[in-house]
Design a protein around this motif. Sequence first.
Motif, PDB file in Angstrom:
ATOM      1  N   GLN A   1     -12.217   8.361 -38.070  1.00 23.89           N
ATOM      2  CA  GLN A   1     -11.125   9.084 -38.735  1.00 23.89           C
ATOM      3  C   GLN A   1      -9.994   8.114 -39.056  1.00 23.89           C
ATOM      4  OE1 GLN A   1      -8.467  11.657 -36.423  1.00 23.89           O
ATOM      5  NE2 GLN A   1      -8.991  13.357 -37.789  1.00 23.89           N
TER       6      GLN A   1
ATOM      7  N   SER B   1     -13.406  11.789 -41.682  1.00 23.44           N
ATOM      8  CA  SER B   1     -12.145  12.542 -41.678  1.00 23.44           C
ATOM      9  C   SER B   1     -10.988  11.627 -42.082  1.00 23.44           C
ATOM     10  CB  SER B   1     -11.900  13.096 -40.272  1.00 23.44           C
ATOM     11  OG  SER B   1     -10.591  13.616 -40.169  1.00 23.44           O
TER      12      SER B   1
ATOM     13  N   GLU C   1       3.232  16.869 -31.039  1.00 18.62           N
ATOM     14  CA  GLU C   1       2.219  17.848 -30.666  1.00 18.62           C
ATOM     15  C   GLU C   1       1.486  18.386 -31.899  1.00 18.62           C
ATOM     16  OE1 GLU C   1       0.984  18.433 -27.852  1.00 18.62           O
ATOM     17  OE2 GLU C   1      -0.335  20.048 -28.547  1.00 18.62           O
ATOM     18  N   GLU C   2       2.234  18.613 -32.985  1.00 20.42           N
ATOM     19  CA  GLU C   2       1.604  19.095 -34.227  1.00 20.42           C
ATOM     20  C   GLU C   2       0.617  18.054 -34.761  1.00 20.42           C
ATOM     21  OE1 GLU C   2       1.947  22.164 -35.827  1.00 20.42           O
ATOM     22  OE2 GLU C   2       2.862  22.659 -33.909  1.00 20.42           O
TER      23      GLU C   2
ATOM     24  N   ARG D   1      -1.002  15.745 -33.009  1.00 19.55           N
ATOM     25  CA  ARG D   1      -2.150  15.700 -32.093  1.00 19.55           C
ATOM     26  C   ARG D   1      -3.110  16.858 -32.391  1.00 19.55           C
ATOM     27  NH1 ARG D   1      -4.190  16.705 -26.921  1.00 19.55           N
ATOM     28  NH2 ARG D   1      -3.055  18.656 -26.845  1.00 19.55           N
ATOM     29  N   THR D   2      -2.550  18.050 -32.591  1.00 18.83           N
ATOM     30  CA  THR D   2      -3.376  19.223 -32.871  1.00 18.83           C
ATOM     31  C   THR D   2      -4.104  19.070 -34.206  1.00 18.83           C
ATOM     32  OG1 THR D   2      -1.826  20.597 -31.641  1.00 18.83           O
ATOM     33  CG2 THR D   2      -3.313  21.743 -33.131  1.00 18.83           C
ATOM     34  N   LEU D   3      -3.388  18.619 -35.229  1.00 18.21           N
ATOM     35  CA  LEU D   3      -3.992  18.431 -36.553  1.00 18.21           C
ATOM     36  C   LEU D   3      -5.159  17.452 -36.485  1.00 18.21           C
ATOM     37  CD1 LEU D   3      -3.504  19.008 -39.691  1.00 18.21           C
ATOM     38  CD2 LEU D   3      -2.279  16.830 -39.688  1.00 18.21           C
TER      39      LEU D   3
ATOM     40  N   LEU E   1      -6.954  16.449 -33.815  1.00 15.39           N
ATOM     41  CA  LEU E   1      -8.093  16.920 -33.009  1.00 15.39           C
ATOM     42  C   LEU E   1      -8.852  18.041 -33.728  1.00 15.39           C
ATOM     43  CD1 LEU E   1      -6.533  16.788 -29.417  1.00 15.39           C
ATOM     44  CD2 LEU E   1      -8.109  15.152 -30.507  1.00 15.39           C
ATOM     45  N   ASP E   2      -8.133  18.924 -34.431  1.00 15.23           N
ATOM     46  CA  ASP E   2      -8.798  19.981 -35.196  1.00 15.23           C
ATOM     47  C   ASP E   2      -9.704  19.387 -36.280  1.00 15.23           C
ATOM     48  OD1 ASP E   2      -7.639  21.951 -33.725  1.00 15.23           O
ATOM     49  OD2 ASP E   2      -6.237  22.626 -35.272  1.00 15.23           O
ATOM     50  N   ALA E   3      -9.208  18.319 -36.939  1.00 16.18           N
ATOM     51  CA  ALA E   3      -9.986  17.716 -38.025  1.00 16.18           C
ATOM     52  C   ALA E   3     -11.222  17.005 -37.514  1.00 16.18           C
ATOM     53  CB  ALA E   3      -9.101  16.732 -38.804  1.00 16.18           C
TER      54      ALA E   3
ATOM     55  N   GLU F   1     -13.131  18.199 -35.106  1.00 15.83           N
ATOM     56  CA  GLU F   1     -14.115  19.156 -34.554  1.00 15.83           C
ATOM     57  C   GLU F   1     -15.267  19.387 -35.506  1.00 15.83           C
ATOM     58  OE1 GLU F   1     -12.082  22.716 -33.395  1.00 15.83           O
ATOM     59  OE2 GLU F   1     -11.338  21.797 -31.540  1.00 15.83           O
TER      60      GLU F   1
END
Length: 249
Positions: free
Chosen positions: A111, A142, A238-239, A241-243, A245-247, A249
Amino acid sequence: MNQPLHFCELTSTEVVEAVRDRVLIWAIGGIEQHGPHLPLHVDTLIPQAFAHALSLDIHGFMLPTLPVSVRSLPQSGGGLQFPGTVFVEGGTFIGLVEQTLRSLAVLPFRQLVLVNGHYENESFLFEALDQVRQSGLLGTRSVLAFSWWSLVKASWVETHLPAFPGWHAEHAGVTETSLMLHLHPELVRDLRPDHDRPPRAGVYQLPLRDDASNQGVLTMTSSASANIGGLLFNHVREEIRTLVLDALE
Ligand SMILES: [Zn+2]
């Protein structure tokens, strides 16, 4: 682990296996006037800090931050009449980013994450990436590219920034000043210029008006604080990190 991973500290014999199936993080900055209270490299230091945090959070490899941007524009950055802005033309910037990404794309990373800190860079950055996508070099990997402010939730703004003028006008304003007070307080001067007539978003207007900014500041800085900066930094961290990790998956 409390140190970020630096791509350039790898050797040529290590790099291919080191980055295999990993995340590469590239902060995209700029050198631009930021009023009388902030240094010229605000747009470099802020995305670099987010890249650093992401490297710690997901064990991704950081590239050196790109320090040079496209130009500063009057209604989003104050403009070139203020000394200290160092820029390249948009076509040059697209070429620089695209060719850099082509060099990176031969490596087997999983990624690529680009974190932008200079308002005017965004569409040029996306165009460079799309040129690389069209070439096929990225395959199905990604890729995420964003300006850090795009990840700030509207609810966060409503709670913490009651007089928010829009991100185009936040140049050298309360958010950048607060982030700098959190990250690099030693670089922030005591002045807090306010400008209560921020420009409208999405309008380029000539002739330039002397009252378009206050000393290069497009909005308010007097409410800036290290506390707001810390809250904002942690929210965006945090946003991101979430973005990311979501990408994956
Ligand atoms: Zn800035």
